[in-house]
Design a protein around this motif. Structure first.
Motif, short mmCIF file in Angstrom:
data_model
loop_
_atom_site.label_atom_id
_atom_site.label_comp_id
_atom_site.label_asym_id
_atom_site.label_seq_id
_atom_site.Cartn_x
_atom_site.Cartn_y
_atom_site.Cartn_z
N GLU A 1 0.82 -1.21 0.00
CA GLU A 1 0.00 0.00 0.00
C GLU A 1 0.86 1.26 0.00
O GLU A 1 0.54 2.24 -0.67
CB GLU A 1 -0.93 0.00 1.22
N GLU A 2 1.95 1.25 0.77
CA GLU A 2 2.79 2.44 0.91
C GLU A 2 3.51 2.72 -0.42
O GLU A 2 4.10 1.83 -1.01
CB GLU A 2 3.82 2.27 2.03
N MET A 3 3.50 3.97 -0.84
CA MET A 3 4.04 4.34 -2.15
C MET A 3 5.49 3.92 -2.31
O MET A 3 5.89 3.35 -3.34
CB MET A 3 3.90 5.85 -2.38
N ASP A 4 6.32 4.18 -1.31
CA ASP A 4 7.74 3.90 -1.47
C ASP A 4 8.08 2.42 -1.30
O ASP A 4 9.23 2.04 -1.47
CB ASP A 4 8.58 4.74 -0.51
N ARG A 5 7.09 1.61 -0.99
CA ARG A 5 7.32 0.16 -0.94
C ARG A 5 6.78 -0.55 -2.18
O ARG A 5 7.03 -1.74 -2.38
CB ARG A 5 6.68 -0.45 0.32
N LYS A 6 6.06 0.18 -3.02
CA LYS A 6 5.48 -0.43 -4.21
C LYS A 6 6.56 -0.90 -5.18
O LYS A 6 7.65 -0.31 -5.25
CB LYS A 6 4.55 0.56 -4.92
N ARG A 7 6.23 -1.94 -5.92
CA ARG A 7 7.16 -2.45 -6.93
C ARG A 7 7.55 -1.32 -7.88
O ARG A 7 6.71 -0.63 -8.44
CB ARG A 7 6.51 -3.59 -7.73
#
Length: 373
Positions: A292-298
């Motif tokens: 969900e978190e933007m900086d953890r997205k693929r």
């Protein structure tokens, strides 16, 4: 220049022999860090940067050279591991990656917006729609080849699950067609028509034609993207209709591309750079579930590169690639927004890489009468 000597390989071969995987040393990583700091200090726009603005040690430069050389050798691919993306910001990673490309080849534009460094991440777009592109979705992608000598992906963030990269040796694929249905091999050498998916230059027609299996006398070359063939059939009445044997050939390719003996899967980890030769490999990606978190997205960064060690291409591919000479600057999707600054960059970078560059002219599709029987 590296001798071009690709060979057929199967998934168990790539699993057993991992010589296509290379790893950066600590000293090489440190050199990329130092070069990044230097590039940031210049304050230059991306298209104004040159190799000297990202000064690498001989060892770090050699690591990139070896990776490109591997794409032109037996496997047609390389996985270079160890880039310190965990400590680089997103902007740092983008800058570093663009500058790495300056040492490997000449970047090509990739879409309707004429972007030359693309973010591969899900932004909620749709894949199987008119002019849809898969790199900004989380969808499983059809097997395809990209529009450049080499496609290079730098993994910054991996998905929560899925998103595996799948690669097939085009030579092994051709060999299996020859074994199962030898009557269809010459069909693949006929002219097929592909949609540009709206990413052509305004001066170009919206579709182009070339053979899937190249007709060069000395160099193997293979290019496919069934989604774009289907789109050309659906969207353009002027495109010749696929024949029964052509449909059979495409169906057989679809079947073979998922054969576990041919299809090799790999999971890209943060800090991995995957490089694929688009003339001797076909690739795809599985569906993925994201964080969900933007900086953890693929998140991967993609470069399309023309490289000086690339092979000559078949004459009938000139309509799409424009220049089929070995080692020439070619490929990419021009789009509708190429800035003048890109032309200046392209000429400067071609000279730096010692690659021939000639003035571009829009290709014109051959009439239906030119289609092979």
């Amino acid at each position: 220049m590296t001798a071009f000597s690709p060979a057929a390989w199967h998934a168990p071969d790539a699993q057993k022999d991992t010589s296509w995987i290379q790893r950066l040393s600590a000293d090489e990583v440190a050199s990329f860090d130092t070069a990044l700091a230097h590039a940031k200090a210049t304050g230059k726009a991306f298209l104004d940067l040159a190799q000297e603005d990202f000064p690498l040690s001989p060892a770090a430069r050699a690591a990139l050279d070896r990776a490109i050389a591997a794409t032109q050798g037996r496997w047609g691919m390389c996985l270079l591991k160890g880039f310190p993306v965990d400590k680089w910001t997103e902007d740092d990673t983008r800058l570093a990656y663009w500058c790495m490309g300056l040492h490997m080849g000449v970047a090509r534009t990739q879409n309707r917006a004429s972007e030359f460094l693309n973010d591969v991440r899900d932004i909620g777009a749709a894949y199987k729609t008119r002019n849809g592109r898969g790199y900004n979705t989380n969808a499983a992608l059809d097997f395809h080849t990209d529009s450049s000598d080499v496609v290079a992906l730098l993994c910054r963030r991996a998905a929560r699950s899925g998103g595996e990269s799948k690669v097939v040796s085009s030579i092994a694929l051709r060999d299996e067609v020859r074994r199962r249905r030898p009557d269809l091999e010459p069909v693949l050498r006929q002219r097929f028509y592909f949609s540009y998916q709206g990413a052509q230059d305004p001066a170009q027609p919206p579709y182009y034609g070339l053979s899937i299996l190249g007709n060069h006398p000395d160099h193997f070359a293979f290019r496919t993207n069934r989604k774009n063939i289907v789109a050309a059939q659906a969207d353009f009445d002027t495109v010749p209709r696929l024949t029964g044997p052509q449909q059979d050939a495409l169906d057989l390719l679809d079947e073979l591309l998922t054969d576990p003996q041919l299809c090799f899967s790999m999971s890209l980890e943060p800090g991995d750079m995957q490089l694929l030769n688009n003339y001797v490999t076909v690739h795809s990606r599985t569906h993925f579930e994201d964080y969900e978190e933007m900086d953890r997205k693929r998140h991967l960064l993609r470069l399309w590169l023309a490289v000086p060690s690339a092979q000559a291409l078949p004459d009938d591919w000139a309509e799409y690639f424009d220049d089929v000479r070995a080692g020439a600057v070619r490929g990419g999707l021009r789009g509708a927004a190429r800035p003048e600054a890109f032309a200046v960059f392209e000429a400067r970078q071609a000279a730096a890489m010692g690659m021939p560059l000639r003035a571009w002219t829009p290709g014109v599709p051959a009439p239906a009468s030119a289609m092979a029987d």
